[in-house]
Design a protein around this motif. Structure first.
Motif, PDB file in Angstrom:
ATOM      1  N   ASN A  22       4.270 -20.044  14.233  1.00 19.52           N
ATOM      2  CA  ASN A  22       5.230 -19.791  15.310  1.00 19.52           C
ATOM      3  C   ASN A  22       6.669 -20.083  14.920  1.00 19.52           C
ATOM      4  N   GLU A  66       1.553 -26.676  17.252  1.00 22.41           N
ATOM      5  CA  GLU A  66       2.182 -25.401  17.597  1.00 22.41           C
ATOM      6  C   GLU A  66       2.892 -24.768  16.400  1.00 22.41           C
ATOM      7  N   GLN A 111       3.714 -13.555  25.764  1.00 25.82           N
ATOM      8  CA  GLN A 111       4.580 -14.593  25.192  1.00 25.82           C
ATOM      9  C   GLN A 111       4.743 -15.760  26.164  1.00 25.82           C
ATOM     10  N   GLN A 112       4.970 -15.463  27.431  1.00 27.45           N
ATOM     11  CA  GLN A 112       5.128 -16.502  28.443  1.00 27.45           C
ATOM     12  C   GLN A 112       3.839 -17.316  28.594  1.00 27.45           C
ATOM     13  N   LYS A 115       3.597 -19.859  25.731  1.00 31.21           N
ATOM     14  CA  LYS A 115       4.546 -20.967  25.927  1.00 31.21           C
ATOM     15  C   LYS A 115       3.984 -21.967  26.917  1.00 31.21           C
TER      16      LYS A 115
END
Length: 150
Positions: A22, A66, A111-112, A115
């Motif tokens: 990431n 992450e 993507q959201q 997160k």
């Protein structure tokens, strides 16, 4: 985020993979390239032994971090059998998963989701997570996201 716990059987998939993380400045380009390859004229939708028309984005070979490297695979589920040599065969392992349903733009909604997932206190096993695209509508997609859990 709401989810349900499901037990899945093993799935065999054929597709294309790459390693990234990431924090990599090339991450979006790498993953985007795999999706382009999947949807190319030589991609998974040419396979005769496909189980369905759903596309899969699979994340595996990573750790509870992450920023760790992981393998991303774009694929289609297949019945066992031969595939052309430019494809990789992979297994989505049987097991317990948290299933989330995400709706909206294929890129921004997913993507959201990721997160928000990294902020959750979910007992993940970090073996295999995957997105299952129920349709191909880029603006009004329904995506089932399965997160492997302990």
């Amino acid at each position: 985020m709401n989810y349900e716990i499901v037990n899945l059987e093993e799935k065999t998939v054929a597709g294309f993979s790459a390693r990234t993380n990431n924090a990599s400045p090339d991450m979006k380009k790498i993953i985007g390239g795999l999706w382009q390859k999947l949807y190319s004229p030589e991609g998974c939708f040419t396979l005769k032994n496909r189980v369905n028309n759903k596309a899969l984005g699979i994340y595996t070979d990573y750790a509870d971090d992450e920023k760790a490297d992981y393998t991303v695979v774009t694929a289609c589920e297949i019945n066992c059998g031969d595939v052309p040599e430019n494809f990789e065969l992979r297994i989505i392992p049987a097991g317990k998963y948290a299933r989330f349903i995400v709706k909206g733009n294929m890129v921004t909604a997913v993507q959201q989701f990721w997160k928000e997932l990294w902020q959750m206190k979910l007992e993940r096993n970090f073996i295999c997570d995957f997105e299952e695209y129920q349709n191909a509508d880029p603006e009004n997609a329904e995506i089932h996201i399965y997160i492997g859990i302990k």
